[in-house]
Write an enzyme that holds these catalytic residues in place. Structure first.
Site, PDB file in Angstrom:
ATOM      1  N   LYS A   1       0.844  -1.202   0.000  1.00 29.16           N
ATOM      2  CA  LYS A   1       0.000   0.000   0.000  1.00 29.16           C
ATOM      3  C   LYS A   1       0.881   1.255   0.000  1.00 29.16           C
ATOM      4  O   LYS A   1       0.615   2.203  -0.730  1.00 29.16           O
ATOM      5  CB  LYS A   1      -0.934  -0.014   1.221  1.00 29.16           C
ATOM      6  CG  LYS A   1      -2.086  -1.013   1.066  1.00 29.16           C
ATOM      7  CD  LYS A   1      -2.914  -1.222   2.335  1.00 29.16           C
ATOM      8  CE  LYS A   1      -3.969  -2.303   2.082  1.00 29.16           C
ATOM      9  NZ  LYS A   1      -4.802  -2.628   3.242  1.00 29.16           N
TER      10      LYS A   1
ATOM     11  N   GLN B   1      -4.604  -1.433   9.479  1.00 29.19           N
ATOM     12  CA  GLN B   1      -4.633  -2.759   8.848  1.00 29.19           C
ATOM     13  C   GLN B   1      -5.321  -3.765   9.764  1.00 29.19           C
ATOM     14  O   GLN B   1      -5.027  -3.847  10.953  1.00 29.19           O
ATOM     15  CB  GLN B   1      -3.190  -3.191   8.510  1.00 29.19           C
ATOM     16  CG  GLN B   1      -3.083  -4.469   7.717  1.00 29.19           C
ATOM     17  CD  GLN B   1      -3.682  -4.371   6.302  1.00 29.19           C
ATOM     18  OE1 GLN B   1      -3.765  -3.301   5.718  1.00 29.19           O
ATOM     19  NE2 GLN B   1      -4.099  -5.495   5.764  1.00 29.19           N
TER      20      GLN B   1
ATOM     21  N   ASP C   1     -10.992   3.232   3.924  1.00 25.62           N
ATOM     22  CA  ASP C   1     -11.495   1.864   3.748  1.00 25.62           C
ATOM     23  C   ASP C   1     -13.010   1.833   3.531  1.00 25.62           C
ATOM     24  O   ASP C   1     -13.545   0.807   3.094  1.00 25.62           O
ATOM     25  CB  ASP C   1     -11.188   1.020   5.004  1.00 25.62           C
ATOM     26  CG  ASP C   1      -9.832   0.333   4.921  1.00 25.62           C
ATOM     27  OD1 ASP C   1      -9.502  -0.192   3.851  1.00 25.62           O
ATOM     28  OD2 ASP C   1      -9.120   0.307   5.949  1.00 25.62           O
TER      29      ASP C   1
HETATM   30  N1  GUN Z   1      -7.301  -6.490   5.892  1.00 23.99           N
HETATM   31  C1  GUN Z   1      -7.717  -7.210   4.816  1.00 23.99           C
HETATM   32  N2  GUN Z   1      -8.308  -6.402   3.911  1.00 23.99           N
HETATM   33  C2  GUN Z   1      -8.273  -5.152   4.418  1.00 23.99           C
HETATM   34  C3  GUN Z   1      -8.714  -3.895   3.928  1.00 23.99           C
HETATM   35  O1  GUN Z   1      -9.292  -3.754   2.842  1.00 23.99           O
HETATM   36  N3  GUN Z   1      -8.457  -2.825   4.744  1.00 23.99           N
HETATM   37  C4  GUN Z   1      -7.845  -2.955   5.946  1.00 23.99           C
HETATM   38  N4  GUN Z   1      -7.667  -1.854   6.682  1.00 23.99           N
HETATM   39  N5  GUN Z   1      -7.426  -4.114   6.426  1.00 23.99           N
HETATM   40  C5  GUN Z   1      -7.638  -5.202   5.660  1.00 23.99           C
END
Ligand code: GUN
Length: 295
Positions: free
Chosen positions: A53, A97, A120
């Protein structure tokens, strides 16, 4: 003969558009967008996701600030950090995350992130706006952040001109991150949607009738070619590591492809779109919060 839905190609195109917008912003207004990422603990998969990311942000011209916290971090400390980031004017998005260590409530954390920095799209306010939306186009125009993986699925179908209106869609998996929000997006696109889960009776019949099937369960081998109808469009959200160390989807690609009209590979299908739509949400929320676009 099936066509591959190539998430790398679609991602590249959208990421280039984002990069052009961020570089124009920097030239015209000296604005640099910035995403804050938080990782609690040492989960190896989460570490890789966060690294990817941050790299994607950098390529798209979005700055990032990463906060690494030990697994033992008290919930109150994490909530305090989020509160501080909510108040920092130069931060456009906050991403914590998931999954989090068991002593930290993911609900409390998502509730704490300011809805206007919720890249998100997990905050109940933004989920509510998605639920209440009356049509797809006005939802997109409103700049409400839409959860990245479901939004990425819709972008893939859009790129390949795959019709959704009036189609039967079976979504396997009912998570708040993928299955539930994706069902709402398909509904806004006038599909007839069924969400199947571990307690669904006769799931096989529902799947066999579906024009579009989305697998989002995290269970390798859940779907095979015998279960789908001729001409099906398959989107595989699954990311499962095999004993050979390779990544596999939820569906058996080799057998499903024989019947599919369109199919996503794993890796290289839906996966890259999740990060792409994170960049898109960061750009949109940043522009909106800074008053650069008026929505
Ligand atoms: N863990 C797995 N997928 C995601 C996501 O799309 N966003 C976040 N913050 N954590 C995740």
């Amino acid at each position: 003969m099936y066509k591959i839905i190539d998430g790398k190609i679609v991602s590249k195109k959208i990421r280039e558009e984002i990069q052009q917008k961020t570089s124009a912003l920097y030239k015209d207004k000296s604005v640099k967008l910035k995403l804050a990422t938080i990782l609690v603990g040492n989960d190896p998969a989460s570490k890789i996701y966060i690294k990817n990311k941050i790299n994607a942000c950098s390529e798209a011209g979005i700055e990032s600030e990463h906060i690494d916290l030990p697994a033992t971090t008290p919930e109150s400390e994490l909530l305090g950090i989020i509160d501080k980031l909510n108040g920092e004017v130069e931060i456009d998005g906050i991403l914590v995350q998931l999954p989090l260590p068991s002593h930290i409530s993911a609900d409390k954390v998502t509730d704490k992130i300011s809805p206007d920095k919720d890249v998100d799209g997990f905050h109940p306010y933004n989920q509510g706006r998605l639920l209440a939306a009356k049509d797809y186009d006005s939802l997109i125009k409103s700049g409400i952040p839409i959860p990245c993986t479901p939004y990425g699925c819709l972008k893939l179908l859009e790129y390949y001109n795959i019709d959704i209106s009036g189609k039967r869609v079976a979504i396997l998996g009912r998570s708040n991150i993928v299955g539930k929000p994706l069902s709402l997006l398909f509904l806004l696109k006038n599909a007839t949607v069924t969400i199947c889960h571990s307690k669904t009776k006769d799931a096989k019949e529902i799947i066999r009738e579906a024009d579009i099937v989305v697998c989002a369960t995290g269970k390798r081998g859940l779907l095979n070619g015998d279960m789908v109808k001729e001409g099906v469009v398959l989107l595989d959200v699954g990311i499962n590591r095999g004993e050979d160390g390779k990544i596999y989807g939820d569906a058996d690609f080799e057998s499903v492809k024989e019947k599919a009209s369109f199919i996503t590979p794993v890796p290289g299908g839906v996966g890259p779109m999740t990060i792409t739509m994170l960049l898109y949400n960061t750009l949109t929320l940043g522009l909106k919060r800074r008053g650069i676009i008026n929505i």
